[in-house]
Design an enzyme around this catalytic site. Structure first.
Site, PDB file in Angstrom:
ATOM      1  N   GLY A 164     -48.367 -10.730 -21.162  1.00 46.34           N
ATOM      2  CA  GLY A 164     -48.528 -10.036 -19.924  1.00 46.34           C
ATOM      3  C   GLY A 164     -47.791  -9.960 -18.899  1.00 46.34           C
ATOM      4  O   GLY A 164     -46.841 -11.076 -18.898  1.00 46.34           O
ATOM      5  N   CYS A 202     -47.257  -3.298 -27.658  1.00 38.47           N
ATOM      6  CA  CYS A 202     -47.105  -2.722 -26.545  1.00 38.47           C
ATOM      7  C   CYS A 202     -46.517  -1.052 -25.771  1.00 38.47           C
ATOM      8  O   CYS A 202     -46.424  -0.741 -24.856  1.00 38.47           O
ATOM      9  CB  CYS A 202     -46.229  -2.963 -25.687  1.00 38.47           C
ATOM     10  SG  CYS A 202     -44.697  -4.012 -26.341  1.00 38.47           S
ATOM     11  N   LYS A 204       6.780   4.789   7.997  1.00 33.98           N
ATOM     12  CA  LYS A 204       7.433   5.133   6.750  1.00 33.98           C
ATOM     13  C   LYS A 204       6.089   4.608   5.747  1.00 33.98           C
ATOM     14  O   LYS A 204       5.571   3.825   5.948  1.00 33.98           O
ATOM     15  CB  LYS A 204       8.754   4.026   6.402  1.00 33.98           C
ATOM     16  CG  LYS A 204       9.960   4.425   7.403  1.00 33.98           C
ATOM     17  CD  LYS A 204      11.236   4.124   6.659  1.00 33.98           C
ATOM     18  CE  LYS A 204      11.925   4.720   7.119  1.00 33.98           C
ATOM     19  NZ  LYS A 204      13.601   4.810   6.612  1.00 33.98           N
ATOM     20  N   SER A 260      16.913  12.040   2.676  1.00 34.91           N
ATOM     21  CA  SER A 260      16.319  12.481   2.977  1.00 34.91           C
ATOM     22  C   SER A 260      16.021  13.715   2.925  1.00 34.91           C
ATOM     23  O   SER A 260      14.522  14.012   2.582  1.00 34.91           O
ATOM     24  CB  SER A 260      16.482  12.571   4.307  1.00 34.91           C
ATOM     25  OG  SER A 260      16.848  11.754   5.503  1.00 34.91           O
ATOM     26  N   THR A 293      24.347  13.544  -1.638  1.00 33.04           N
ATOM     27  CA  THR A 293      25.894  13.863  -1.197  1.00 33.04           C
ATOM     28  C   THR A 293      25.804  12.326  -0.490  1.00 33.04           C
ATOM     29  O   THR A 293      27.207  12.331   0.159  1.00 33.04           O
ATOM     30  CB  THR A 293      25.717  14.418   0.046  1.00 33.04           C
ATOM     31  OG1 THR A 293      24.462  14.503   1.602  1.00 33.04           O
ATOM     32  CG2 THR A 293      25.790  16.182  -0.321  1.00 33.04           C
TER      33      THR A 293
END
Ligand SMILES: NC(=O)c1ccc[n+]([C@@H]2O[C@H](COP(=O)([O-])OP(=O)(O)OC[C@H]3O[C@@H](n4cnc5c(N)ncnc54)[C@H](O)[C@@H]3O)[C@@H](O)[C@H]2O)c1
Ligand SMILES: [Fe+2]
Length: 862
Positions: free
Chosen positions: A209, A260, A625, A555, A605
């Site tokens: 219980g 139960c 950056k 870039s 390039t």
């Protein structure tokens, strides 16, 4: 399970010296048995378990009789079934389970799981299933090599003791260590408390219980305590009513409901309520009147709400007699109508657990109300335990399962017989139903052997798998640009910058792409920012190009990579894609992996960045950056046409060439370096050391330009897979802050960083791929292979000489940075470098203080 010995939580109790000595001897004996048990192998354990199970099965009937006799409630035939579930069903579940030594192996992850016993288990038994729970716990303990000290319920001690006796005798004949199964039948609470706090008890396994569960938890030892239930059952209008009625009757009458998980309250949709009641009555239920419900409530519960022991597990006639109700013979269940009004339901005494054949029934106007009513029932003593829903409507089942807080939710199955596992479903057979934290348990599981093991994991060192990923095609050497003739595109966006456009390169490209429609986007600035990239992305989307050709330095190529991504996914933002990570394989930022709409051809390039073959794109956002890295950014084709690099002025040749050299030198010692990337690094360094001075001095030396163009791309292939290191982190920080060209910023730190990485680190970088700190040896190897000498010093001297020859700055001042501003910026630069992704693959872990030292080292000539 409910109704067991009541154990108020108290501090360790005082027991008489002789009692204490007896209890100590029992626990000591259990400890000795546990030690002996630990030495047994799986085969020996399984033989013991088999013997115990066989004995349990043979005595299932006798034990049921004893339990009936001693407790005076329940149903004999059902108690026999319970004893079978605790032996035969349990054995079926356990027979092929490994519980000794290596029980599981994950070969892919190099993990082995090794089972160990717990030691001495104190096991509390309930009054509800005294023999079946005893058999169950004894067998599970034997399977897991644990010794058990049993504490039966005071009102069911004799039958439990007999059950243990039966399995112990059989087990010992098969090798069970003596003392492994013992019973302490003393009925006093002091004895329980003494054992709860006994140093020799390793684990408490309670079935009882709420008070027993609380006392278990308060004992301060590892434990599993499982408590009472109060199972609601929702019958939805889509249910099979006849099946629901059968199930409920089977289950609610099972052992007169002294179990139960038994059904406690039916909540029935209005639409099927009357049919269901009629069917229940036809099958032997008796619908009570309001007055009869009150009379029953009065005999079932004490004024304080506790169940009356006289009513527990009694038959319908017995209960009716107590309550003064007249019944037909053969009544199986008493059906007590309960209020639909939820507050009234909450106040009704019969909303609670009724361990007797009494079933509440609530008429429900809606699914929502029904679910609320079921939740309400669980909140009156059934949280964490068991519930059920009868429905064919999957959505209703889903809603019910989501709302209800019980460890088991049975769908179209009886709760009492169903929750034990193995009869109506594949749940593990158990007499220990975890109630989760809602019910004071650490688990919601059908507790079985797993909970009685300490599982160790043996984790073998693993070097994670690596990769080598490059663009599908790379064209190189003079004339490579002609590959554009094969591009086969209809609408092309040519991405470039103003200088490159001014040099006339786009015109040459356009002529090769004819007859495609070629638009030129020439707004990329050096070290590109987000605004121009967004503009390019919009342009790209608007013209629905099928090819992007990026012609220019790093870039331009970086910008084109991100343009293509943002044109396809305008919802993405650069900061979210640039979210920092520790390990690229585990990082959070997700790049879309769907095929690109436009192909990307990169035509460098400059002979430097390697961006034409790399998964990286470096952008300048808010003065810092940011590096985006993902293989979805890799161009579909690289065209390395040396002719295009011949126009570079000497300074640009030097800057970009040193960038390429830095890539190869950093990738060579990166924690992601592999034999694949090493091969490329060696060749790239060889070619660059040889050709860069000539390309620098004689820009029109096409052989030198060719070697540089190829060397830079080869370095790109290496760092595209091995990545770079702290040199790039520092160069990014300084370059962004003072507007220094990327390659030049690299050159500023390269001599110091090479020596820094070759020294014994203050702090190592965790790197499973590294067997030892290999940097000095690897650089020495490079020196040897390139014919520079025998140690890394000769390699570094060669690099120093090259930088000198190229006229590279050696101090911040020489790079044109104001000394005062530089000095002031060092702390901030150190933090920026520390945050840079390039740092993650450096072989030694740069401390912030060391980054500061490296930054300060360029304030003076070293
Ligand atoms: N994606 C990567 O893997 C990667 C790796 C390293 C560096 N980067 C990034 O690349 C950028 C640097 O690229 P970069 O070094 O190629 O320089 P760049 O692209 O910034 O170009 C610098 C200048 O040189 C000019 N230029 C380019 N080619 C020329 C030529 N053949 N003749 C005359 N002028 C020419 C350009 O027009 C520009 O004005 C930096 O943002 C850096 O962070 C990217
Ligand atoms: Fe670089």
């Amino acid at each position: 399970m409910a109704m067991t010995v009541i154990l108020p939580s108290e501090p360790p109790a005082f027991v008489e010296t002789d009692v204490a000595a007896r209890l100590d001897a029992i626990v000591d004996g259990a400890g000795t048995a546990a030690a002996a048990f630990r030495a047994l192998d799986q085969e020996a354990v399984d033989a013991i378990v088999h013997a115990m199970v066989v004995a349990g099965v043979r005595h299932a009937v006798e034990l049921a009789e004893l339990a009936m006799e001693e407790t005076g409630f329940g149903v004999f035939e059902d108690k026999v079934i319970k004893n079978y579930v605790a032996t035969e069903f349990l054995y079926d579940h356990l027979r092929d389970k490994r519980t000794v030594g290596v029980i599981e192996e994950d070969r892919e992850r190099l993990l082995s799981y090794v089972a160990e016993p717990i030691g001495v288990v104190l096991a509390l038994l309930p009054i509800t299933n005294p023999t079946s729970t005893a058999l169950f716990k004894a067998i599970v303990a034997a399977k897991t090599r644990n010794a058990v000290v049993f504490r039966p319920s005071a009102r069911a001690a004799r039958c439990a003791e007999r059950a243990i006796d039966i399995v112990r005798t059989a087990g010992e004949a098969a090798g069970l260590p003596p003392g492994a199964l013992q019973v302490v039948p003393d009925a006093t609470l002091d004895v329980s408390q003494y054992l709860f706090h006994h140093d020799g008890v390793d684990f408490i396994w309670t079935t009882g219980g709420p008070k027993a569960v609380r006392a278990t938890n308060e004992a301060g030892k590892p434990c599993v305590g499982v408590g009472p239930g109060n199972a609601p059952v929702y019958v939805h209008r889509s249910a099979d009513v006849a099946m629901a009625v059968m199930d409920v009757l089977i289950s609610k009458t099972f052992d007169a409901s002294v179990i139960c998980p038994a059904e406690q309250t039916l909540v029935v949709d209005d639409a099927v309520h009357d049919d269901l009641v009629a069917e229940l009555v036809r099958m032997g239920a008796r619908l009570l009147t309001e007055a009869e419900v009150d009379a029953l409530a009065a005999i079932a519960f004490e004024a304080d709400g506790r169940m009356r022991i006289e009513a527990l597990g009694q038959s319908c006639p017995a209960l009716a007699a107590l309550a003064g109700i007249r019944l037909d013979d053969g009544t199986k269940v008493l059906l007590a109508p309960l209020p639909s009004d939820l507050p009234a339901l909450a106040d009704h005494p019969l909303v609670r657990e009724k361990l007797m054949p009494v079933l509440g029934i609530v008429r429900s106007p809606s699914v929502e109300h029904a679910i609320d009513a079921c939740v309400l029932v669980t909140e009156h003593g059934g949280l964490g335990h068991t519930s059920a829903v009868y429905a064919e409507d999957a959505e209703v089942i889903g809603r019910f399962a989501e709302a209800i807080r019980t460890g088991r939710i049975l769908v179209n199955a009886p709760t009492a017989v169903g929750a034990l596992g193995g009869v109506y479903n594949e749940l593990a057979p158990t007499f220990s139903l975890g109630c989760g934290t809602w019910g004071g348990s650490t688990t919601t599981a059908n507790v079985n052997y797993r909970e009685l093991l300490n599982v160790k994991v043996v984790s073998r060192r693993q070097s994670p798998p690596q990769w080598f990923r490059v663009p599908p095609a790379t064209f190189f050497n003079t004339g490579a640009l002609g590959a554009l003739r094969e591009a086969g595109a209809a609408r092309v966006l040519l991405v470039t910058d103003a200088d490159t456009e001014a040099r006339g390169v786009p015109d040459e490209v356009r002529s090769l792409l004819a007859p495609a429609a070629v638009h030129v986007f020439a707004d990329v600035e050096p070290e590109p920012g987000e605004a121009a990239i967004r503009a390019g992305a919009e342009r790209l989307a608007a013209m629905d190009a099928d090819l992007v050709v990026a012609v220019g330095g790093g870039s331009v190529i970086d910008a084109a990579k991100v343009m293509r991504l943002l044109s396809e996914h305008p919802e993405l933002t650069v900061p979210e894609l640039a979210l920092p990570f520790l390990d690229p394989r585990k990082r959070i930022a997700r790049f879309p992996q769907d095929p690109h709409r436009a192909r990307l051809i990169a035509v460098p390039t400059t002979a430097g960045t390697g961006s034409e073959v790399s998964p990286a794109a470096v952008l300048t956002v808010g003065g810092a950056k940011l590096t985006l890295v993902d293989y979805s950014l890799v161009p579909d084709q690289a065209i390395v046409e040396p002719r295009l690099t011949a126009t570079m002025p000497p300074a640009l040749t030097a800057d970009t060439g040193v960038d390429a050299l830095t890539h190869a030198l950093e990738a060579y010692v990166s924690i992601f370096a592999s034999p694949y990337s090493d091969a490329l690094c060696l060749q790239a360094v060889r070619m660059i050391l040889d050709a860069l001075p000539r390309a620098f001095a004689h820009g029109d030396d096409l052989a030198a330009r060719t070697q540089m163009a190829n060397g830079a791309t080869i370095a790109g292939l290496a760092f595209a897979n091995a990545f770079v290191g702290v040199n790039h982190a520092l160069a990014h920080a300084v370059g962004a802050r003072f507007g220094i060209a990327h390659g030049r910023a690299n050159a500023l730190f390269l001599p110091q960083v090479l020596r820094y990485n070759a020294a014994i680190p203050t702090k190592f970088m965790p790197a499973p791929g590294y067997g030892a700190y290999v940097v000095p040896a690897k650089y020495a190897e490079m020196a040897r292979i390139l014919g520079l000498g025998e140690s890394c010093d000769e390699l570094f001297a060669g690099v120093d000489a090259l930088l000198g020859e190229l006229g590279m700055p050696r101090t911040a001042a020489e790079a044109g940075i104001d000394e005062g501003s530089y000095r002031a910026a060092v702390p901030e630069l150190a933090m920026a470098a520390f945050a840079d992704l390039s740092l993650r693959t450096n072989p030694r872990m740069p401390l912030v203080a060391e980054l500061r030292d490296l930054l300060e080292s360029v304030q003076r000539r070293v």
